[in-house]
Design a protein around this motif. Structure first.
Motif, PDB file in Angstrom:
ATOM      1  N   ALA A  23       1.249  -1.650   0.057  1.00 13.90           N
ATOM      2  CA  ALA A  23       0.002   0.186   0.299  1.00 13.90           C
ATOM      3  C   ALA A  23       0.810   1.686  -0.111  1.00 13.90           C
ATOM      4  CB  ALA A  23      -1.084   0.183   1.620  1.00 13.90           C
ATOM      5  N   ASP A  24       1.669   1.396   0.163  1.00 13.23           N
ATOM      6  CA  ASP A  24       2.459   2.395   0.349  1.00 13.23           C
ATOM      7  C   ASP A  24       3.816   2.687  -0.785  1.00 13.23           C
ATOM      8  OD1 ASP A  24       4.700   0.297   0.693  1.00 13.23           O
ATOM      9  OD2 ASP A  24       5.914   1.186   2.368  1.00 13.23           O
ATOM     10  N   MET A  25       3.598   1.895  -1.695  1.00 14.03           N
ATOM     11  CA  MET A  25       3.935   2.743  -3.320  1.00 14.03           C
ATOM     12  C   MET A  25       2.831   3.618  -3.731  1.00 14.03           C
ATOM     13  SD  MET A  25       5.935  -1.142  -3.576  1.00 14.03           S
ATOM     14  CE  MET A  25       7.015  -0.415  -5.115  1.00 14.03           C
ATOM     15  N   PRO A  26       3.109   4.342  -4.041  1.00 16.00           N
ATOM     16  CA  PRO A  26       2.435   5.556  -4.320  1.00 16.00           C
ATOM     17  C   PRO A  26       2.266   5.403  -6.196  1.00 16.00           C
ATOM     18  CG  PRO A  26       3.956   6.520  -3.538  1.00 16.00           C
ATOM     19  CD  PRO A  26       4.639   5.127  -3.242  1.00 16.00           C
ATOM     20  N   GLU A  27       3.687   5.150  -6.395  1.00 25.63           N
ATOM     21  CA  GLU A  27       3.726   4.788  -8.137  1.00 25.63           C
ATOM     22  C   GLU A  27       2.656   3.867  -9.273  1.00 25.63           C
ATOM     23  OE1 GLU A  27       7.327   6.167  -9.661  1.00 25.63           O
ATOM     24  OE2 GLU A  27       7.380   7.900  -8.325  1.00 25.63           O
ATOM     25  N   VAL A  28       2.515   3.202  -7.868  1.00 30.39           N
ATOM     26  CA  VAL A  28       1.866   1.755  -8.640  1.00 30.39           C
ATOM     27  C   VAL A  28       0.021   2.649  -9.149  1.00 30.39           C
ATOM     28  CG1 VAL A  28       0.653  -0.198  -8.587  1.00 30.39           C
ATOM     29  CG2 VAL A  28       2.852   0.451  -7.822  1.00 30.39           C
TER      30      VAL A  28
END
Length: 201
Positions: free
Chosen positions: A102-107
């Motif tokens: 959940a902490d990967m904003p570019e996905v």
């Protein structure tokens, strides 16, 4: 393709100096909600989100969405506690699962779809893993159901890394744009740097 998505979002964000990285605002909403909405938009399959037990503010961020929340009582034990709890909650008919952090904003929604579209469950491959444009392995990752016992036996914070390493010859690597598959934000400094250079994704 009826491949469920499991979003891991039960970690303690211990490096954020008292802030919750998954509740940081991005595009006018908490990061957790944004990424869950992207996953939901990519598929009609079941979407599970591993969260700390109530009461916790992360529940409020996604409580109105079409997801199944999996409370992880032992979330403090590390990411693999969340992974194990999420796998145990999957539909019995599932033949694979996408694990998404959940902490990967570019996905993006398109990235999720790209990885799902690469999956061929009739093949002898066991893992489909996103990479950066340069080929560095990252997330999200799809695991066939035959690997779930090995994943559930893991402890600590590896998040399935040991299982992935044991099956490199049965892994399909799926390139995503730029550094989408590796950008995660675990510290205030990382958030500040990302925001300073962020472009819409």
């Amino acid at each position: 393709m009826d491949i469920p998505i499991l979003v891991l979002a039960a970690g303690g964000a211990r490096r954020m100096q008292g802030r919750d990285k998954l509740l940081e605002g991005v595009d006018g909403m908490p990061l957790l909600r944004r990424q869950v909405l992207r996953a939901r938009a990519a598929t009609d399959a079941p979407l599970l989100v591993a969260l700390p037990p109530l009461p916790h503010a992360r529940h409020d961020a996604i409580g109105d969405l079409d997801v199944r929340i999996v409370e992880v009582e032992n979330a403090a034990d590390g990411m693999n506690a969340s992974l194990s709890a999420g796998l145990a909650a999957l539909p019995a008919t599932a033949k694979a699962v996408m694990v998404m952090l959940a902490d990967m904003p570019e996905v993006s929604r398109a990235d999720v779809r790209t990885v799902l579209d690469a999956v061929d469950l009739a093949s002898d491959r066991l893992i489909w893993r996103a990479t950066t444009a340069q080929g560095a392995p990252g997330h999200p990752v799809v695991f066939k159901s035959s690997l779930w016992p090995a994943l559930q036996a893991l402890t600590g914070d590896s998040g399935g890394r040991d299982v992935a390493r044991a099956h490199l010859d049965q892994t399909v690597y799926v390139p995503l744009p730029e550094n989408h598959a590796r950008t995660d934000l675990d510290t205030p400094e990382a958030w500040a740097a990302w925001r300073a250079g962020n472009k819409p994704v």
